[in-house]
Design a protein around this motif. Structure first.
Motif, PDB file in Angstrom:
ATOM      1  N   ARG A 266       0.265   3.195  -3.211  1.00 44.92           N
ATOM      2  CA  ARG A 266      -0.518   4.245  -3.196  1.00 44.92           C
ATOM      3  C   ARG A 266      -0.300   5.365  -2.298  1.00 44.92           C
ATOM      4  O   ARG A 266      -0.755   6.178  -1.986  1.00 44.92           O
ATOM      5  CB  ARG A 266      -1.928   3.453  -2.463  1.00 44.92           C
ATOM      6  CG  ARG A 266      -2.517   2.559  -3.710  1.00 44.92           C
ATOM      7  CD  ARG A 266      -3.780   1.744  -2.797  1.00 44.92           C
ATOM      8  NE  ARG A 266      -4.763   3.036  -2.552  1.00 44.92           N
ATOM      9  CZ  ARG A 266      -5.737   2.723  -1.449  1.00 44.92           C
ATOM     10  NH1 ARG A 266      -5.363   1.693  -0.603  1.00 44.92           N
ATOM     11  NH2 ARG A 266      -6.467   3.669  -1.429  1.00 44.92           N
TER      12      ARG A 266
ATOM     13  N   ASN B 216       0.805  -1.191  -0.015  1.00 39.15           N
ATOM     14  CA  ASN B 216      -0.215   0.099   0.121  1.00 39.15           C
ATOM     15  C   ASN B 216       0.846   1.305  -0.002  1.00 39.15           C
ATOM     16  O   ASN B 216       0.351   2.215  -0.664  1.00 39.15           O
ATOM     17  CB  ASN B 216      -0.953   0.041   1.226  1.00 39.15           C
ATOM     18  CG  ASN B 216      -2.149   0.798   1.036  1.00 39.15           C
ATOM     19  OD1 ASN B 216      -2.715   1.167  -0.078  1.00 39.15           O
ATOM     20  ND2 ASN B 216      -2.692   1.384   1.972  1.00 39.15           N
TER      21      ASN B 216
ATOM     22  N   LEU C  43      -6.195  -4.802  -2.433  1.00 43.72           N
ATOM     23  CA  LEU C  43      -5.428  -4.246  -3.518  1.00 43.72           C
ATOM     24  C   LEU C  43      -5.610  -4.830  -4.774  1.00 43.72           C
ATOM     25  O   LEU C  43      -5.597  -6.186  -4.732  1.00 43.72           O
ATOM     26  CB  LEU C  43      -3.710  -3.847  -3.208  1.00 43.72           C
ATOM     27  CG  LEU C  43      -3.557  -3.133  -2.176  1.00 43.72           C
ATOM     28  CD1 LEU C  43      -2.095  -2.982  -2.136  1.00 43.72           C
ATOM     29  CD2 LEU C  43      -3.946  -1.565  -2.521  1.00 43.72           C
TER      30      LEU C  43
ATOM     31  N   THR D  40      -4.211  -2.171   4.271  1.00 42.44           N
ATOM     32  CA  THR D  40      -5.442  -2.145   3.922  1.00 42.44           C
ATOM     33  C   THR D  40      -5.967  -3.331   3.687  1.00 42.44           C
ATOM     34  O   THR D  40      -5.240  -4.541   3.705  1.00 42.44           O
ATOM     35  CB  THR D  40      -5.427  -1.145   2.456  1.00 42.44           C
ATOM     36  OG1 THR D  40      -6.677  -1.021   2.104  1.00 42.44           O
ATOM     37  CG2 THR D  40      -4.733  -1.774   1.401  1.00 42.44           C
TER      38      THR D  40
END
Length: 170
Positions: free
Chosen positions: A57, A53, A66, A63
């Motif tokens: 991102r 992540n 993905l 998270t």
């Protein structure tokens, strides 16, 4: 359809390989994908997900899911008989299990939802605005209801929260 399931850390995946394959098949069918596709579904621990992540991102936190697209099954430049590499869905079962109660879901229900969510991203869905989010969430619910019926469960019991508005963007 080929589904490569990876779980190198031997984590509790929350759902069976059969459930994973059923979710992939249902999502592809509901989206009208008729050609052969290959998809990868990987389960990673929270720390690995945090690294992914952060890298992809720029969010330094784990998270739940993905998705990384490869090819579109609707790309007319790919010969019709040729298998399409759809992409990768990466799931963090620790994050998923932890957040499930917040949405009045079991870890398995939340995992199925996150898998379908990730697959829809591979098929071009997004939730950058409210209209896109509503369309994606409606499609998720439709697919999850079909899967519940296939498992012999009442599809009317399927409830999903606002998947695109969980704390931490998906």
């Amino acid at each position: 359809m080929g589904v490569l399931i990876s779980n190198d850390a031997e984590l509790d995946t929350l759902i069976s390989d059969r459930d994973i394959e059923a979710a992939v098949a249902a999502t592809l069918a509901h989206e009208g994908v008729e050609r052969p596709v290959e998809v990868s579904v990987s389960f990673v621990d929270d720390e690995e997900m945090r690294g992914l992540n952060s890298t992809w991102r720029q969010i330094d936190a784990p998270t739940d899911v993905l998705s990384f697209e490869c090819d579109s099954p609707f790309d007319e430049d790919i010969p019709q008989g040729e298998s399409v590499e759809l992409g990768d869905v990466i799931l963090a079962p620790g994050v998923i299990a932890h957040q499930a109660p917040e949405f009045d879901a079991t870890p398995a229900e939340e995992c199925r939802l996150m898998l379908v969510h990730g697959l829809l991203h591979l098929l071009g869905y997004d939730h950058l605005d409210d209209e896109e989010a509503a369309a994606m969430e409606a499609r998720e619910e439709e697919i999850l209801r079909a899967l519940a019926s296939e498992r012999g469960e009442d599809p009317d019991t399927v409830r999903i929260g606002p998947t695109t508005r969980h704390h931490g963007e998906r």
